[in-house]
Design a protein around this motif. Structure first.
Motif, mmCIF file in Angstrom:
data_model
loop_
_atom_site.group_PDB
_atom_site.id
_atom_site.type_symbol
_atom_site.label_atom_id
_atom_site.label_comp_id
_atom_site.label_asym_id
_atom_site.label_seq_id
_atom_site.Cartn_x
_atom_site.Cartn_y
_atom_site.Cartn_z
ATOM 1 N N ASP A 23 18.903 -22.863 70.602
ATOM 2 C CA ASP A 23 18.563 -22.328 69.209
ATOM 3 C C ASP A 23 19.110 -21.053 69.020
ATOM 4 O O ASP A 23 19.425 -20.634 67.767
ATOM 5 N N LEU A 33 27.882 -20.673 59.340
ATOM 6 C CA LEU A 33 26.566 -21.078 58.756
ATOM 7 C C LEU A 33 26.386 -20.555 57.191
ATOM 8 O O LEU A 33 26.098 -21.424 56.385
ATOM 9 N N LEU A 34 26.810 -19.212 57.254
ATOM 10 C CA LEU A 34 26.379 -18.428 55.892
ATOM 11 C C LEU A 34 27.413 -18.473 54.835
ATOM 12 O O LEU A 34 27.448 -17.976 53.676
ATOM 13 N N LYS A 65 18.945 -19.466 65.374
ATOM 14 C CA LYS A 65 19.601 -20.418 64.218
ATOM 15 C C LYS A 65 18.677 -20.797 63.319
ATOM 16 O O LYS A 65 18.708 -20.802 62.020
ATOM 17 N N LYS A 66 17.592 -20.986 63.836
ATOM 18 C CA LYS A 66 16.089 -21.268 63.076
ATOM 19 C C LYS A 66 15.846 -20.027 61.925
ATOM 20 O O LYS A 66 15.778 -20.508 60.830
ATOM 21 N N LEU A 69 18.653 -20.059 59.283
ATOM 22 C CA LEU A 69 18.662 -21.257 58.358
ATOM 23 C C LEU A 69 17.296 -20.922 57.328
ATOM 24 O O LEU A 69 17.346 -21.629 56.295
ATOM 25 N N GLU A 70 16.410 -20.192 57.833
ATOM 26 C CA GLU A 70 15.317 -20.105 57.071
ATOM 27 C C GLU A 70 15.374 -18.886 55.879
ATOM 28 O O GLU A 70 14.475 -18.825 54.825
ATOM 29 N N LYS A 73 19.259 -16.016 50.797
ATOM 30 C CA LYS A 73 20.468 -15.433 50.721
ATOM 31 C C LYS A 73 20.160 -13.663 50.863
ATOM 32 O O LYS A 73 19.932 -13.234 49.963
#
Length: 75
Positions: A23, A33-34, A65-66, A69-70, A73
């Motif tokens: 994770d 990712l962003l 990572k969790k 992703l949650e 922005k």
């Protein structure tokens, strides 16, 4: 310099963290990712707008990572 283990991860003493659950990710991965620059990730982390843990006195950071992703922005 000795570092303490984070949660279920193990500090090997050799400059790496063994990730048991897969994770945790680094600054470059968060930027990817962003869709933002690495310097922006560092800035947001310093401003506490991105949840992170600091691994060393040199400012190396790790992120869940969790949790990333949650986020809505933050940038």
């Amino acid at each position: 310099m000795e570092m303490k283990p984070l949660d279920s991860n193990t500090w090997t003493g050799e400059g790496t963290v063994v990730i048991s659950d897969g994770d945790l990710i680094g600054t470059e991965d968060v930027a990817r990712l962003l869709g933002i620059k690495i310097d922006r990730v560092r800035y947001l982390s310093r401003q506490n707008r991105l949840p992170s843990k600091t691994l060393s006195n040199h400012g190396q950071r790790i992120f869940s990572k969790k949790e990333i992703l949650e986020l809505e922005k933050p940038y």
